[in-house]
Design a protein around this motif. Structure first.
Motif, PDB file in Angstrom:
ATOM      1  N   ASN B 108      65.037  28.817  15.767  1.00 25.39           N
ATOM      2  CA  ASN B 108      65.982  28.555  14.769  1.00 25.39           C
ATOM      3  C   ASN B 108      66.559  27.294  14.860  1.00 25.39           C
ATOM      4  O   ASN B 108      67.345  26.693  13.824  1.00 25.39           O
ATOM      5  CB  ASN B 108      67.131  29.706  15.052  1.00 25.39           C
ATOM      6  N   GLN B 109      66.332  26.596  16.085  1.00 26.33           N
ATOM      7  CA  GLN B 109      67.103  25.077  16.088  1.00 26.33           C
ATOM      8  C   GLN B 109      66.048  24.151  16.294  1.00 26.33           C
ATOM      9  O   GLN B 109      66.089  22.877  15.870  1.00 26.33           O
ATOM     10  CB  GLN B 109      67.792  25.392  17.428  1.00 26.33           C
ATOM     11  N   ALA B 110      64.743  24.304  16.656  1.00 25.64           N
ATOM     12  CA  ALA B 110      63.793  23.475  16.957  1.00 25.64           C
ATOM     13  C   ALA B 110      63.465  22.822  15.502  1.00 25.64           C
ATOM     14  O   ALA B 110      63.410  23.769  14.575  1.00 25.64           O
ATOM     15  CB  ALA B 110      62.718  23.988  17.589  1.00 25.64           C
ATOM     16  N   THR B 111      63.053  21.620  15.164  1.00 26.37           N
ATOM     17  CA  THR B 111      63.012  21.240  13.839  1.00 26.37           C
ATOM     18  C   THR B 111      61.412  20.761  13.718  1.00 26.37           C
ATOM     19  O   THR B 111      60.890  20.407  14.579  1.00 26.37           O
ATOM     20  CB  THR B 111      63.663  20.108  13.546  1.00 26.37           C
ATOM     21  N   VAL B 112      60.896  20.898  12.473  1.00 25.19           N
ATOM     22  CA  VAL B 112      59.495  20.387  12.190  1.00 25.19           C
ATOM     23  C   VAL B 112      59.406  18.850  12.420  1.00 25.19           C
ATOM     24  O   VAL B 112      58.556  18.242  13.058  1.00 25.19           O
ATOM     25  CB  VAL B 112      59.190  20.624  10.507  1.00 25.19           C
ATOM     26  N   GLY B 113      60.681  18.070  12.127  1.00 21.94           N
ATOM     27  CA  GLY B 113      60.557  16.604  12.466  1.00 21.94           C
ATOM     28  C   GLY B 113      60.457  15.990  13.804  1.00 21.94           C
ATOM     29  O   GLY B 113      59.647  15.602  14.273  1.00 21.94           O
ATOM     30  N   GLY B 114      61.269  16.942  14.685  1.00 19.55           N
ATOM     31  CA  GLY B 114      61.358  16.667  16.156  1.00 19.55           C
ATOM     32  C   GLY B 114      60.048  16.908  16.766  1.00 19.55           C
ATOM     33  O   GLY B 114      59.272  16.183  17.424  1.00 19.55           O
ATOM     34  N   SER B 115      59.383  18.170  16.172  1.00 18.91           N
ATOM     35  CA  SER B 115      58.083  18.520  16.895  1.00 18.91           C
ATOM     36  C   SER B 115      56.920  17.745  16.338  1.00 18.91           C
ATOM     37  O   SER B 115      56.204  17.218  17.198  1.00 18.91           O
ATOM     38  CB  SER B 115      57.730  19.889  16.261  1.00 18.91           C
ATOM     39  N   ILE B 116      56.799  17.070  15.274  1.00 15.49           N
ATOM     40  CA  ILE B 116      55.785  16.226  14.657  1.00 15.49           C
ATOM     41  C   ILE B 116      56.380  14.623  15.359  1.00 15.49           C
ATOM     42  O   ILE B 116      55.235  14.031  15.691  1.00 15.49           O
ATOM     43  CB  ILE B 116      55.743  16.111  13.126  1.00 15.49           C
ATOM     44  N   TYR B 117      57.513  14.253  15.271  1.00 16.23           N
ATOM     45  CA  TYR B 117      57.743  13.012  15.685  1.00 16.23           C
ATOM     46  C   TYR B 117      57.381  12.700  17.067  1.00 16.23           C
ATOM     47  O   TYR B 117      56.891  11.676  17.659  1.00 16.23           O
ATOM     48  CB  TYR B 117      59.093  12.604  15.213  1.00 16.23           C
ATOM     49  N   GLY B 118      57.607  13.654  17.759  1.00 14.55           N
ATOM     50  CA  GLY B 118      57.185  13.552  19.267  1.00 14.55           C
ATOM     51  C   GLY B 118      56.119  13.712  19.706  1.00 14.55           C
ATOM     52  O   GLY B 118      55.619  13.119  20.824  1.00 14.55           O
ATOM     53  N   ARG B 119      54.862  14.240  18.803  1.00 13.22           N
ATOM     54  CA  ARG B 119      53.835  14.038  19.141  1.00 13.22           C
ATOM     55  C   ARG B 119      53.600  14.593  20.642  1.00 13.22           C
ATOM     56  O   ARG B 119      52.691  13.783  21.195  1.00 13.22           O
ATOM     57  CB  ARG B 119      53.328  12.451  18.862  1.00 13.22           C
ATOM     58  N   PHE B 120      54.159  15.647  20.795  1.00 12.57           N
ATOM     59  CA  PHE B 120      53.966  15.974  22.087  1.00 12.57           C
ATOM     60  C   PHE B 120      52.679  16.677  22.621  1.00 12.57           C
ATOM     61  O   PHE B 120      52.019  17.173  21.524  1.00 12.57           O
ATOM     62  CB  PHE B 120      55.099  17.225  22.365  1.00 12.57           C
ATOM     63  N   GLY B 121      52.070  16.678  23.710  1.00 15.88           N
ATOM     64  CA  GLY B 121      50.943  17.224  24.152  1.00 15.88           C
ATOM     65  C   GLY B 121      50.756  18.524  23.775  1.00 15.88           C
ATOM     66  O   GLY B 121      49.796  19.227  23.737  1.00 15.88           O
ATOM     67  N   PHE B 122      51.968  19.270  24.154  1.00 14.40           N
ATOM     68  CA  PHE B 122      51.935  20.701  24.024  1.00 14.40           C
ATOM     69  C   PHE B 122      52.139  21.252  22.610  1.00 14.40           C
ATOM     70  O   PHE B 122      52.248  22.546  22.641  1.00 14.40           O
ATOM     71  CB  PHE B 122      53.108  21.034  24.992  1.00 14.40           C
TER      72      PHE B 122
END
Lengths: 152, 261
Positions: B108-122
């Protein structure tokens, strides 16, 4: 900085530091049901409802509470007491530390999902950890609670 | 990591810019940071001078048009998961990619922008969307494909939205986790449009990579797809183990895609 929001149905305001998290603000406002377990957004203990959605208060900047409706276990006493009885009856509460966050998320689930299956319940509650039990008692309590709610 | 070892984020000022261009200007200073859902950033112990909160800029949306789904940067992972049209159009793959991430509260808190912008390995989200015809829209650099963005050097731009085209490809997503709610050991998304396969493999543990393969039969697709990908080791698994699991996941996902078709 100042933040204004609704807390358990009443207007609330506080002067906060910019990096204050909602969990700390709520405890300062005497909502002691809200507890810090892992502080790494994994255990679900700090669950509160933000505009009706279960959220981890340990990771939400208090500034983001501005204009929102925040509900803690203190604001859901009636429902919490009823479900708490089912938990106690099944011996699901051992140390009890995880119960407030767990009960908050069960209440959120009951409001969001209509007649969830066992798999849906497990998935919804996967973010609430209990380190005393194997979750069997909790699952029995939820099933019985749902049965009684359905019967009403 | 124990709690004693984690130093949490500090923020000197909390700012709510009134436009994306104001946010972009603020973000040009290295000591300033854009906040996503704060799920990961908070644990990375940065000292932030000015935290830039985009939540007042109406970026929390999923809009469906004839050609695409447009998803604002502040849309939550839970909204992605529960959106009926997204689920129906992409065969439940997007839902499958996020539903194992920690818990409902987290999503509910994690955002699409944060997930994509971070380009995290996981990142499950990056892995899934790479196999679809996805574009990102950045405030300064404008529109580009997600694959280009994933390879792009990190800078101080801001992600405004992503666009997933409705190009009719069938898609499936699979991941393996050592334990429920953990990061994936391996993750893959496989899609197919006409005779072209798109195979994205994430959690290698480096960030997801895409292989585009023409006309390969499904039974040999996995070998070919991972042939040029590098796998690494960490506490969740060795490179060899990851590669072996990834091949199995790709094969199963490819079969699922064929069944969907």
């Amino acid at each position: 900085m100042e933040v204004k929001f609704q807390l358990n149905g009443k207007p609330a305001a506080a002067d906060i530091e910019p990096d204050c998290m909602l969990l700390d603000l709520l405890r300062d406002m005497r909502c002691y049901s809200v507890k810090r377990g892992c502080d790494t957004t994994n255990c679900g203990l700090c669950t509160v409802l933000v505009n009706g959605k279960p959220s981890l208060s340990c990771a939400m900047p208090a500034a983001r509470a501005e204009g929102k409706e925040i509900i803690t276990l203190e604001g859901l006493q009636e429902e919490a007491v009823v479900f708490g009885r089912f938990l106690a009856k099944e011996g699901a509460e051992q140390c009890g530390y995880c119960s407030p966050g767990f009960i908050m998320n069960v209440i959120a689930m009951m409001r969001e999902l209509k007649d969830p299956s066992i798999e849906e319940i497990k998935e919804y509650l996967a973010g609430n950890l209990c380190r005393c039990s194997g979750y069997e008692g909790q699952m029995r309590a939820i099933r019985n609670y749902m049965k009684e709610k359905g019967a009403q | 990591m124990t709690m004693e070892e984690i130093e949490l984020v500090t923020i000197a000022n909390y700012l709510r810019p009134e436009s994306l261009s104001d946010a972009y200007k603020l973000n040009q200073k290295k000591t300033n940071r854009v906040l996503g859902g704060m799920m990961w950033l908070r644990l990375c112990s940065p000292r932030i001078q000015n935290a830039i909160d985009l939540s007042g800029l109406d970026l929390d949306y999923i809009k469906e048009t004839e050609e695409a789904f447009e998803i604002g940067a502040m849309c939550s992972l839970r909204s992605l998961e529960t959106h009926p049209e997204l689920e129906a159009y992409f065969c439940g793959a997007i839902k499958e990619s996020v539903r194992h991430i920690v818990g409902v509260q987290f999503r509910n808190q994690a955002t699409v922008g944060g997930s994509i912008y971070g380009r995290f390995g996981f990142s499950d989200v990056l892995t899934c969307l790479l196999a679809l015809d996805t574009e990102v829209v950045l405030v300064h650099a404008g529109k580009m494909t997600l694959a280009e963005f994933a390879d792009r050097k990190r800078d101080r731009d801001i992600l405004e939205k992503i666009i997933i085209k409705k190009d009719g490809r069938r898609v499936a997503y699979l991941s393996q986790r050592a334990t429920k709610t953990d990061f994936p050991v391996a993750a893959c998304a496989v899609s197919k449009k006409e005779d072209i396969w798109y195979v994205s493999v994430g959690a290698r543990p480096a960030k997801a990579e895409l292989a585009v393969i023409h006309g390969q039969p499904a039974d040999t697709l996995a070998e070919k797809a991972v042939a040029d990908m590098k796998f690494g080791s960490n506490m969740r698994g060795s490179a060899e183990y990851r590669e072996a699991v990834a091949k199995v996941l790709v094969r199963r996902a490819a079969n699922a895609v064929l069944e969907e078709s």
